[in-house]
Motif scaffolding. Structure first.
Motif, PDB file in Angstrom:
ATOM      1  N   GLY A 115       0.677  -1.261  -0.027  1.00  0.00           N
ATOM      2  CA  GLY A 115       0.035   0.033  -0.164  1.00  0.00           C
ATOM      3  C   GLY A 115       0.846   1.217  -0.172  1.00  0.00           C
ATOM      4  N   LYS A 116       0.146   2.424   0.073  1.00  0.00           N
ATOM      5  CA  LYS A 116       0.897   3.708  -0.209  1.00  0.00           C
ATOM      6  C   LYS A 116       1.699   3.957   1.126  1.00  0.00           C
ATOM      7  N   ASP A 117       1.588   3.324   2.102  1.00  0.00           N
ATOM      8  CA  ASP A 117       2.131   3.836   3.331  1.00  0.00           C
ATOM      9  C   ASP A 117       3.073   2.562   3.650  1.00  0.00           C
ATOM     10  N   ALA A 118       3.403   1.489   2.688  1.00  0.00           N
ATOM     11  CA  ALA A 118       4.199   0.522   3.100  1.00  0.00           C
ATOM     12  C   ALA A 118       3.999  -0.158   4.323  1.00  0.00           C
ATOM     13  N   ILE A 119       2.920  -0.328   5.128  1.00  0.00           N
ATOM     14  CA  ILE A 119       2.673  -0.733   6.455  1.00  0.00           C
ATOM     15  C   ILE A 119       1.783  -2.038   6.342  1.00  0.00           C
ATOM     16  N   SER A 120       2.188  -3.039   7.010  1.00  0.00           N
ATOM     17  CA  SER A 120       1.713  -4.244   6.980  1.00  0.00           C
ATOM     18  C   SER A 120       1.223  -4.566   8.198  1.00  0.00           C
ATOM     19  N   ARG A 121      -0.017  -5.191   8.471  1.00  0.00           N
ATOM     20  CA  ARG A 121      -0.511  -5.540   9.792  1.00  0.00           C
ATOM     21  C   ARG A 121      -0.700  -7.064   9.933  1.00  0.00           C
ATOM     22  N   ARG A 122       0.037  -7.631  10.989  1.00  0.00           N
ATOM     23  CA  ARG A 122       0.184  -9.189  11.147  1.00  0.00           C
ATOM     24  C   ARG A 122      -0.137  -9.478  12.338  1.00  0.00           C
ATOM     25  N   PRO A 123      -0.535 -10.766  12.570  1.00  0.00           N
ATOM     26  CA  PRO A 123      -0.982 -11.376  13.874  1.00  0.00           C
ATOM     27  C   PRO A 123      -0.027 -12.651  14.290  1.00  0.00           C
ATOM     28  N   ASP A 124       0.812 -12.784  13.357  1.00  0.00           N
ATOM     29  CA  ASP A 124       1.876 -14.098  13.405  1.00  0.00           C
ATOM     30  C   ASP A 124       3.002 -14.039  14.050  1.00  0.00           C
ATOM     31  N   LEU A 125       3.500 -12.510  14.298  1.00  0.00           N
ATOM     32  CA  LEU A 125       4.990 -12.583  14.442  1.00  0.00           C
ATOM     33  C   LEU A 125       5.106 -12.297  15.909  1.00  0.00           C
ATOM     34  N   ALA A 126       5.799 -13.304  16.695  1.00  0.00           N
ATOM     35  CA  ALA A 126       5.986 -13.527  18.089  1.00  0.00           C
ATOM     36  C   ALA A 126       6.804 -12.204  18.631  1.00  0.00           C
ATOM     37  N   GLY A 127       7.644 -11.678  18.055  1.00  0.00           N
ATOM     38  CA  GLY A 127       8.330 -10.356  18.692  1.00  0.00           C
ATOM     39  C   GLY A 127       7.406  -9.451  18.868  1.00  0.00           C
ATOM     40  N   LEU A 128       6.653  -8.949  18.015  1.00  0.00           N
ATOM     41  CA  LEU A 128       5.426  -8.016  18.091  1.00  0.00           C
ATOM     42  C   LEU A 128       4.600  -8.393  19.150  1.00  0.00           C
ATOM     43  N   ASN A 129       4.086  -9.454  18.833  1.00  0.00           N
ATOM     44  CA  ASN A 129       2.827 -10.161  19.887  1.00  0.00           C
ATOM     45  C   ASN A 129       3.125 -10.080  21.407  1.00  0.00           C
ATOM     46  N   ASN A 130       4.367 -10.340  21.499  1.00  0.00           N
ATOM     47  CA  ASN A 130       4.972 -10.324  22.803  1.00  0.00           C
ATOM     48  C   ASN A 130       5.514  -9.065  23.339  1.00  0.00           C
ATOM     49  N   ALA A 131       5.290  -7.917  22.670  1.00  0.00           N
ATOM     50  CA  ALA A 131       5.818  -6.803  23.037  1.00  0.00           C
ATOM     51  C   ALA A 131       4.939  -6.026  23.797  1.00  0.00           C
ATOM     52  N   SER A 132       5.148  -5.453  25.038  1.00  0.00           N
ATOM     53  CA  SER A 132       4.264  -4.724  25.705  1.00  0.00           C
ATOM     54  C   SER A 132       4.234  -3.103  25.475  1.00  0.00           C
ATOM     55  N   VAL A 133       5.114  -2.687  24.543  1.00  0.00           N
ATOM     56  CA  VAL A 133       5.243  -1.169  24.361  1.00  0.00           C
ATOM     57  C   VAL A 133       4.977  -1.175  22.707  1.00  0.00           C
ATOM     58  N   PRO A 134       4.910  -0.107  22.114  1.00  0.00           N
ATOM     59  CA  PRO A 134       4.599   0.173  20.797  1.00  0.00           C
ATOM     60  C   PRO A 134       5.848  -0.350  19.889  1.00  0.00           C
ATOM     61  N   ALA A 135       5.530  -1.109  19.115  1.00  0.00           N
ATOM     62  CA  ALA A 135       6.772  -2.010  18.699  1.00  0.00           C
ATOM     63  C   ALA A 135       6.480  -2.073  17.013  1.00  0.00           C
ATOM     64  N   VAL A 136       7.664  -2.013  16.089  1.00  0.00           N
ATOM     65  CA  VAL A 136       7.697  -2.262  14.608  1.00  0.00           C
ATOM     66  C   VAL A 136       8.704  -3.145  14.149  1.00  0.00           C
ATOM     67  N   ILE A 137       8.454  -3.680  13.088  1.00  0.00           N
ATOM     68  CA  ILE A 137       9.400  -4.685  12.479  1.00  0.00           C
ATOM     69  C   ILE A 137       9.745  -3.769  11.174  1.00  0.00           C
ATOM     70  N   VAL A 138      10.931  -3.527  10.899  1.00  0.00           N
ATOM     71  CA  VAL A 138      11.140  -2.676   9.818  1.00  0.00           C
ATOM     72  C   VAL A 138      12.116  -3.336   8.753  1.00  0.00           C
ATOM     73  N   GLU A 139      11.503  -3.734   7.706  1.00  0.00           N
ATOM     74  CA  GLU A 139      12.158  -4.497   6.525  1.00  0.00           C
ATOM     75  C   GLU A 139      12.804  -3.550   5.725  1.00  0.00           C
ATOM     76  N   CYS A 140      14.020  -3.063   5.881  1.00  0.00           N
ATOM     77  CA  CYS A 140      14.759  -1.981   5.329  1.00  0.00           C
ATOM     78  C   CYS A 140      14.644  -1.901   3.752  1.00  0.00           C
ATOM     79  N   GLY A 141      14.488  -3.104   2.924  1.00  0.00           N
ATOM     80  CA  GLY A 141      14.647  -3.357   1.635  1.00  0.00           C
ATOM     81  C   GLY A 141      14.775  -4.837   1.162  1.00  0.00           C
ATOM     82  N   GLU A 142      14.909  -4.870   0.062  1.00  0.00           N
ATOM     83  CA  GLU A 142      15.058  -6.231  -0.585  1.00  0.00           C
ATOM     84  C   GLU A 142      16.533  -6.431  -0.882  1.00  0.00           C
ATOM     85  N   MET A 143      17.044  -7.615  -0.114  1.00  0.00           N
ATOM     86  CA  MET A 143      18.389  -8.025  -0.152  1.00  0.00           C
ATOM     87  C   MET A 143      18.876  -8.887  -1.708  1.00  0.00           C
ATOM     88  N   ARG A 144      17.803  -9.197  -2.250  1.00  0.00           N
ATOM     89  CA  ARG A 144      18.008  -9.858  -3.614  1.00  0.00           C
ATOM     90  C   ARG A 144      17.765  -9.133  -4.684  1.00  0.00           C
TER      91      ARG A 144
END
Length: 281
Positions: A223-252
């Motif tokens: 999407g325009k903002d390049a934001i994905s909402r996912r329920p399956d990532l344990a690092g985010l699910n186990n965080a008690s504070v505002p948290a994001v995973i940043v996929e900085c780009g495509e390595m290939r």
């Protein structure tokens, strides 16, 4: 400023897929900013002469503003994966709580560029530069791992280590099968029980995405903002504070891989993350 390293002893996660994309976060498989290190110093040493030069007044003012925003804040930084993960498959495949009542593998090895530059090396390099900028601006930084030679920690601990922080940013890079895929995207947890924290996480994703977009290409698949909402990532699910995973780009992607492998490119990623964090506060 004293840095506090909270490094749980353990490992790192499993790969999940979004259609057409291969992931590179610990758990996921899926589709001209000013250097703040220089700003916070207020002066820059000439690389050629070693002589200190007076900093630009606007840069000095910006550095003071950043310090006013970040002083006393605790920032949790999670450099994705770890350099020793590949040598310990029995540990990184161990099942851990996913934060939504299930389990998933402790971690993964991450992806790499076509020249075999590992994601773990990239995330560690960016995290070190971001760490320096944040501490120079008065923040306290908590890292999920102390070096790039170990194993883990597991994805559940990559969320809980940040319990005493103001926010968590997990740094990754994606590894889609197609080399034509390009751009960054940011992941926030899908709605669960803590709506307030999840809303703050989406706001953090927007802030970081805005600053990333000034230097890098957003992945239009998200999407325009390049934001994905996912329920399956344990690092985010186990965080008690505002948290994001940043996929900085495509390595290939050849052009993005070149940037990720360079020190100047890593600095640009760190600066963009820094700006996003400051803007969120």
């Amino acid at each position: 400023m004293r840095q506090r390293l909270l490094v749980p002893i353990l490992l790192a996660s499993a790969a999940l897929c979004l259609p057409g994309l291969a992931a590179c976060s610990d758990e996921s498989s899926a589709p001209g900013q000013t250097s703040h290190a220089a700003e916070t110093a207020g002066r820059s040493a000439s690389a050629d002469t070693g002589v200190e030069e007076e900093g630009n007044p606007s840069e000095t003012a910006s550095a003071k503003a950043d310090e006013a925003v970040l002083k006393g804040k605790v920032i949790a930084i999670d450099p994705g994966h770890n350099g020793g993960n590949a040598q310990h498959p029995e540990e990184i495949n161990r099942q851990v709580p996913d934060g939504r009542g299930g389990t998933k593998a402790c971690n993964t090895t991450g992806t790499s560029t076509n020249s075999d530059y590992p994601e773990a090396d990239f995330t560690w390099a960016v995290a070190q530069k971001l760490n320096t900028s944040l501490t120079d601006a008065g923040a306290e930084v908590v890292l999920s791992r102390k070096d790039n030679e170990g194993v883990g920690p597991c994805v559940d601990e990559r969320g809980t280590f940040a319990d005493d922080a103001d926010l968590l940013v997990s740094i990754h890079a994606n590894g889609s099968e197609s080399s034509s895929v390009k751009g960054f995207h940011i992941i926030a947890a899908d709605p669960g029980e803590d709506e307030k924290t999840e809303k703050a996480s989406v706001d953090l994703a927007k802030s970081v995405g805005s600053s990333m977009g000034e230097e890098f290409t957003p992945n239009s698949a998200y999407g325009k903002d390049a934001i994905s909402r996912r329920p399956d990532l344990a690092g985010l699910n186990n965080a008690s504070v505002p948290a994001v995973i940043v996929e900085c780009g495509e390595m290939r992607n050849p052009s993005e891989a070149k940037i990720m492998e360079s020190k100047s490119g890593q600095r640009k990623y760190a600066d963009a993350l820094f700006d996003g964090i400051v803007d969120w506060f």
